[in-house]
Design a protein around this motif. Structure first.
Motif, short mmCIF file in Angstrom:
data_model
loop_
_atom_site.label_atom_id
_atom_site.label_comp_id
_atom_site.label_asym_id
_atom_site.label_seq_id
_atom_site.Cartn_x
_atom_site.Cartn_y
_atom_site.Cartn_z
N LYS A 62 135.31 25.26 -0.29
CA LYS A 62 133.86 25.12 -0.49
C LYS A 62 133.21 24.65 0.81
O LYS A 62 133.70 23.69 1.43
CB LYS A 62 133.62 24.09 -1.59
CG LYS A 62 132.37 24.35 -2.38
CD LYS A 62 132.30 23.37 -3.52
CE LYS A 62 130.87 23.10 -3.85
NZ LYS A 62 130.73 21.96 -4.75
N PRO A 63 132.16 25.30 1.27
CA PRO A 63 131.54 24.84 2.51
C PRO A 63 130.91 23.46 2.32
O PRO A 63 130.48 23.15 1.21
CB PRO A 63 130.46 25.90 2.79
CG PRO A 63 130.20 26.54 1.48
CD PRO A 63 131.44 26.42 0.67
N PRO A 64 130.88 22.67 3.37
CA PRO A 64 130.24 21.37 3.22
C PRO A 64 128.76 21.55 2.87
O PRO A 64 128.13 22.50 3.34
CB PRO A 64 130.39 20.74 4.61
CG PRO A 64 130.68 21.87 5.53
CD PRO A 64 131.33 22.93 4.72
N GLU A 65 128.23 20.68 2.06
CA GLU A 65 126.87 20.85 1.56
C GLU A 65 125.86 20.83 2.69
O GLU A 65 124.83 21.45 2.65
CB GLU A 65 126.56 19.76 0.55
CG GLU A 65 127.43 19.91 -0.70
CD GLU A 65 126.66 19.66 -1.95
OE1 GLU A 65 125.71 18.87 -1.87
OE2 GLU A 65 127.00 20.24 -2.99
N GLN A 66 126.18 20.09 3.72
CA GLN A 66 125.21 19.94 4.79
C GLN A 66 125.93 19.68 6.10
O GLN A 66 126.92 18.97 6.13
CB GLN A 66 124.32 18.75 4.45
CG GLN A 66 123.12 18.64 5.34
CD GLN A 66 122.25 17.50 4.85
OE1 GLN A 66 121.67 17.58 3.78
NE2 GLN A 66 122.20 16.45 5.61
N GLN A 67 125.43 20.28 7.16
CA GLN A 67 126.01 19.97 8.46
C GLN A 67 125.70 18.51 8.75
O GLN A 67 124.64 18.02 8.42
CB GLN A 67 125.35 20.80 9.55
CG GLN A 67 125.74 22.25 9.53
CD GLN A 67 124.89 23.01 10.52
OE1 GLN A 67 123.72 23.23 10.28
NE2 GLN A 67 125.46 23.37 11.64
N THR A 68 126.64 17.84 9.37
CA THR A 68 126.39 16.43 9.62
C THR A 68 125.73 16.21 10.98
O THR A 68 124.89 15.35 11.13
CB THR A 68 127.71 15.63 9.56
OG1 THR A 68 128.67 16.34 10.32
CG2 THR A 68 128.18 15.48 8.12
N LYS B 39 117.19 17.54 -0.53
CA LYS B 39 117.37 18.55 0.53
C LYS B 39 116.74 18.07 1.85
O LYS B 39 115.57 17.69 1.88
CB LYS B 39 116.74 19.88 0.11
CG LYS B 39 117.05 21.01 1.08
CD LYS B 39 116.48 22.31 0.58
CE LYS B 39 116.23 23.33 1.65
NZ LYS B 39 117.31 23.56 2.58
N HIS B 40 117.55 18.11 2.88
CA HIS B 40 117.09 17.69 4.21
C HIS B 40 116.53 18.93 4.91
O HIS B 40 117.28 19.70 5.50
CB HIS B 40 118.28 17.11 4.98
CG HIS B 40 117.89 16.27 6.14
ND1 HIS B 40 118.78 15.51 6.83
CD2 HIS B 40 116.70 16.05 6.72
CE1 HIS B 40 118.17 14.87 7.81
NE2 HIS B 40 116.91 15.19 7.76
N ALA B 41 115.22 19.15 4.83
CA ALA B 41 114.65 20.43 5.26
C ALA B 41 114.37 20.50 6.76
O ALA B 41 114.45 21.56 7.37
CB ALA B 41 113.35 20.68 4.49
N ILE B 42 114.04 19.35 7.35
CA ILE B 42 113.80 19.30 8.80
C ILE B 42 114.61 18.13 9.33
O ILE B 42 114.55 17.03 8.78
CB ILE B 42 112.30 19.05 9.10
CG1 ILE B 42 111.45 20.23 8.68
CG2 ILE B 42 112.07 18.71 10.56
CD1 ILE B 42 111.44 21.38 9.65
N ARG B 43 115.36 18.38 10.42
CA ARG B 43 116.27 17.32 10.87
C ARG B 43 115.97 16.93 12.31
O ARG B 43 116.12 17.74 13.23
CB ARG B 43 117.71 17.80 10.77
CG ARG B 43 118.05 18.35 9.38
CD ARG B 43 119.51 18.44 9.12
NE ARG B 43 120.26 19.10 10.18
CZ ARG B 43 121.58 19.01 10.31
NH1 ARG B 43 122.27 18.28 9.47
NH2 ARG B 43 122.20 19.65 11.28
N GLU B 44 115.50 15.71 12.46
CA GLU B 44 115.38 15.08 13.79
C GLU B 44 114.64 15.96 14.80
O GLU B 44 115.12 16.15 15.92
CB GLU B 44 116.77 14.74 14.35
CG GLU B 44 117.55 13.72 13.54
CD GLU B 44 116.95 12.32 13.60
OE1 GLU B 44 116.41 11.97 14.66
OE2 GLU B 44 116.99 11.63 12.57
#
Lengths: 218, 283
Positions: free
Chosen positions: B14-20, B48-53
């Motif tokens: 299973k792919p990780p839910e979110q890139q870290t 859901k983390h829609a925009i990251r940094e």
């Protein structure tokens, strides 16, 4: 549509390489014609130049078509621009081969003069430069392309040497001026031929790195 | 060897839910004397983390285009710039966004005047069901920018002139705005945005519902408006981004991958993802 564009660009690449192979063959023939003062080879070069001209027009039309229909960007755009310019340089190399062949036609009818200038190393170097510049294109090899550019200086030096030798020969044999001027022109054409291979190498660098290295000191 | 051991377990596949890891933005996200400054902006829709940094400057009198595949966060980011995301209950924004020196997410900031300063034009033209005149006059009236009929007339006329619509509608200002063609309606919406004296105009795919001629008019207009305003445009059309913008920002899965001068992005992008997207290798 991207897949279609990639197929079209592949087609262009294949056509450029076919043209390159044809031009390489002509340059090889030119070297042989110069080495052996062979009028029959020279005549063949002159008679078959139309093949190169036709292929050049075909490649250019294909490139223009892709520009109009796909508006490529980034690496695809750089490839297409490089292809248009390399196409032009290959055709000009073909023309230089014809120019040299015409000189050979003239000198082959006249008695040979020994020890004026040995064109074999110069012609072979120009031939090697063409082959390397096309290999750089095929293998996406920046280092090889840069090597071609440095080799151009060596060809320029050879041309200068040819000039000095021929100048001396003209002084010593004023009755053979016509013959010697034709020899001088061969060095000029070979040098121009090498310049076009350098242009190809510069286009390969632009294609890979996205930077125009022309007119730079490297 | 146990043959069962060769089979990877379902959970491991299973792919990780979110890139870290958030990738560093390539190129030049910052400019001198910016109009807007965004630093470490994160947007969450619930979990859901829609925009990251995302850190990005928006320059004065520039058109900056946001491009990227659907769901990459470009529209979400655009909507942060005038707090349109406030209207979504589950949406949470962190980080800093400054308009000149004003922190627009400061609790004392009133979003009504903010949205006049940072106007927005949407994908689908959405004129009010009112006359052409009232469409323009509505904003200046509610913001108290006009005191009488003469001033309102002037704002309506100058806004329509700036939006390149005046000549086409000056004899029928009382007609309903909804009766105009799609392209005219969109220019009416731009005029309506201009009427309240914005500093920044956000455009969320402003031409996607328009034909090529109407699109061309809007693009010409964007170039003219740049003399006075800062414009941030989200577009799916790479050609449009390359035609109208001076800088281009490429978003991918909520990350700002690359920012650069538009000619550089479209001739020699630095990041492989940018290159793959703009050349149609994916997306």
């Amino acid at each position: 549509m991207a897949r279609y564009l990639i197929r079209e660009l592949d087609k262009i690449k294949k056509k450029i390489l076919s043209l390159g192979t044809l031009v390489e063959e002509r340059v090889r023939m030119t070297t042989a014609a110069v080495d052996n003062r062979d009028a029959s080879i020279a005549q063949k070069i002159i008679d078959t130049d139309w093949e190169i001209d036709e292929m050049e027009v075909d490649v250019e039309e294909e490139c223009l078509k892709i520009l109009a229909l796909h508006q490529p960007v980034a690496v695809d755009l750089r490839f297409l621009v490089a292809a248009i310019k390399i196409n032009n340089d290959l055709e000009r190399i073909g023309d230089q081969a014809v120019n040299i062949a015409q000189r050979v036609m003239i000198i082959s009818k006249q008695p040979e003069m020994n020890f004026v200038f040995d064109y074999a190393p110069m012609a072979e170097k120009a031939e090697a430069m063409l082959q390397m510049s096309l290999d750089a294109l095929v293998n996406v090899d920046v280092d090889l392309a840069f090597k071609v550019i440095t080799m151009d200086d060596e060809v320029d030096e050879m041309k200068t040497k040819a000039y000095d030798r021929i100048k001396t020969a003209i002084k010593e044999n004023p009755q053979r001026v016509g013959y010697l001027i034709n020899l001088l022109l061969i060095s000029r054409h070979l040098e121009r031929l090498a310049d076009h291979t350098t242009n190809i190498a510069e286009e390969v660098i632009y294609l890979i790195e996205g930077e125009i290295v022309r007119h730079n000191n490297y | 060897m146990d043959p069962k051991a060769e089979k990877p377990k379902k959970a491991a596949m299973k792919p990780p839910e979110q890139q870290t890891e958030v990738p560093a933005t390539v190129g030049e996200p910052f400019v001198e004397q910016p109009r807007m400054v965004c630093r470490d902006v994160n947007v969450y829709y619930g979990d859901k983390h829609a925009i990251r940094e995302v850190s990005l400057d928006i320059g004065r009198n520039e058109v900056i285009a946001m491009i990227g595949p659907s769901g990459c966060g470009k529209s979400t980011f655009l909507r942060c710039l005038n707090r349109m995301n406030d209207t979504i209950d589950i949406c949470r924004v962190t980080g800093t966004i400054l308009l000149d020196d004003l922190n627009i997410y400061d609790k004392h900031v009133d979003v009504v005047p903010l949205r006049a300063q940072v106007g927005i034009v949407f994908q689908k033209p959405n004129p009010f069901p009112k006359s052409i005149y009232d469409n323009i006059a509505y904003g200046p009236r509610i913001h108290g920018l006009v005191r009488n009929k003469a001033e309102t007339d002037e704002v309506v006329e100058t806004s329509l002139i700036k939006a390149g619509l005046w000549e086409e509608v000056k004899d029928r200002l009382d007609n309903p705005g909804t009766g105009l063609s799609g392209g005219q309606q969109q220019r009416l919406c731009i005029a309506r945005t201009i009427a309240v004296g914005p500093e920044v105009i956000l455009m969320d795919e402003p031409c996607s519902a328009l034909d090529p001629i109407a699109t061309s008019k809007i693009e010409d207009l964007i170039d003219e408006l740049r003399q006075q305003y800062t414009i941030v445009i989200v577009t799916h059309s790479m050609q449009q981004a390359s035609r109208v913008s001076q800088r281009t920002a490429y978003f991918h899965l909520g990350d700002l991958i690359e920012v650069g001068k538009t000619p550089q992005i479209f001739t020699n992008p630095r990041h492989q993802l940018t290159q793959d997207y703009i050349t149609g290798r994916f997306g």
